[in-house]
Scaffold this active site. Structure first.
Site: not given
Length: 462
Positions: A254, A365-366, A391, A422, A425
């Protein structure tokens, strides 16, 4: 946490066990001595009654000088006593010869003859059971101006027949004593093991991520009361430490928003004064990336704050069915195929938002890095759920497989800014899985890309 002194506890258990076994052996050895068929001393009250009988007989026959007449009277009385289940009286001389007017001895006379032979000292009266009659004596008596001995036979109703059977068969006696002592030993074992079971269940709850104190742990023996109190103190300390760490992360996230907002305002003012330029565009891009990171950190901290205290039982289908359907739709929008296996009909103790976020980050992500195909399989093995997400993308180099779950880590092949993301994940997913006593690992997929395998403990079937 202070563990119970197991040496002291085991010593106490063994001491109690051997004490009980000592009592069992003592009972087995002592009971035969209470067998009424064994010659033993006469109890003082019984001896006093025999003296009263002796005195009464001497008074009744004090003027009778014919011994044979006295014996006939006594035998008539003895036969009436046998019919009425009362006492029978017998007279012997000083040498132990039975005096009787009958030539043919009955069972009691034969028993008396056997009893007389067991008397070593006439001055020490004894008693012994024959059949259902207890013979007692001798007591000195004077009849017809002669010295004799008096023996008394009484109807005996105790002990019950089955006790005599036990006395005759030592193994039966041992079995009966063990039959009585076994429930006591089982109860003792159960009572001593209950605190250990409570402590084990509490440790299992903590292993599942449920940090709850249990007042029942502070019961039982002193060793387990101390261990239970220490365990509850440890749980409270862990709860406090986790909550402080998570709130610190939330507060930092914050606080980073304020300088970021001022940076974006300064960048907007610079564009208004100087117009667009590559440098200002780069500043704007990095500010956007920083804002995304802070957003992810806020998301992570908001999910983790007190997540170890908020746990509930959830079916797997209610957790991930809607999420996987949305992921299939997203994959179709990108021109890719997401194949999902059936969701097992099982339950898990979890923080729902954390587990949903974990699988969402892995699947997204996959989808992002795949070329055409993504597969999601859910399997149950040995009461654990295994989730395999793979994947057909470019995959991850072997040396970096263990690093992709680190916060802000970016694979070398994906470091260019066009890859997006970023680096939080998979870190969020790894943190959520670990908080649920699970494991996560990455490897190469048979499709050619990345395989992420998650293992989670399931609630046992009833």
């Amino acid at each position: 946490m202070r563990l119970p002194n197991m040496t002291s506890l085991y010593g106490r258990i063994f001491a109690i066990f051997w004490f009980v076994m000592f009592l069992v052996v003592l009972v087995v050895l002592a009971l035969p001595h209470f067998d009424p068929r064994k010659t033993r001393d006469i109890a003082p009250p019984d001896y006093d009654r025999m003296l009263q009988v002796r005195d009464r007989l001497q008074h009744v026959f004090s003027h009778q000088m014919d011994l044979s007449h006295i014996l006939e009277r006594l035998e008539e009385r003895s036969h009436r006593g046998a019919e009425d289940n009362k006492q029978r009286l017998f007279i012997t001389d000083r040498d132990g010869n039975i005096l009787s007017s009958h030539r043919r001895p009955d069972f009691m006379q034969r028993a008396l003859r056997n009893f007389v032979t067991t008397i070593d000292d006439p001055l020490q009266p004894q008693q012994k059971l024959y059949g259902k009659t207890m013979l007692s004596g001798p007591v000195p008596i004077q009849l017809a101006q002669g010295d004799f001995y008096l023996y008394v036979g009484m109807k005996w109703d105790e002990p019950p027949h089955f006790l005599l059977q036990l006395f005759d068969h030592p193994f039966r006696l041992l079995f009966a004593v063990m039959l009585v002592s076994t429930p006591l030993l089982l109860w003792l074992a159960w009572a001593l093991s209950q605190p250990a079971r409570r402590l084990e269940k509490a440790a299992q709850r903590v292993a599942q991520g449920i940090f709850e104190i249990d007042p029942d742990l502070e019961r039982g023996t002193s060793e387990f009361r101390q261990a239970g109190a220490s365990f509850n103190q440890m749980v409270e300390a862990v709860n406090s430490m986790i909550s402080r760490q998570q709130r610190l992360l939330s507060d930092i996230s914050h606080e980073l928003r304020s300088p970021l907002t001022r940076l974006r305002m300064a960048q907007a003012l610079a564009i208004r004064k100087q117009g667009d330029s590559p440098d200002l565009a780069r500043i704007d891009l990095e500010a956007q990336r920083l804002e995304q990171m802070i957003g992810k950190l806020l998301e992570l901290s908001s999910m983790q704050v007190d997540s170890h205290l908020t746990r509930e039982v959830q079916p797997l289908s209610s957790l991930w069915e809607g999420l996987l359907m949305d992921s299939q739709f997203e994959a179709e929008q990108r021109g890719k195929t997401l194949c999902v296996s059936d969701i097992p009909d099982r339950q898990v103790i979890c923080h729902p938002q954390l587990l949903m976020s974990a699988l969402e980050n892995i699947v997204r992500n996959a989808i992002y890095y795949s070329k055409n195909t993504i597969q999601v399989r859910l399997e149950v093995k040995a009461n654990r759920l295994h989730i395999l997400v793979e994947d057909d993308g470019e995959g991850v180099p072997e040396e970096e497989l263990d690093s992709i779950f680190r916060p802000f880590y970016r694979v070398s092949t994906a470091r260019d800014r066009h890859s997006g993301g970023t680096g939080l994940g998979l870190a969020i997913a790894e943190s959520a899985i670990r908080q649920h006593s699970g494991s996560i690992r990455a490897s190469h997929s048979a499709l050619g890309g990345l395989l992420v395998e998650v293992s989670l403990p399931l609630l046992k079937d009833k």
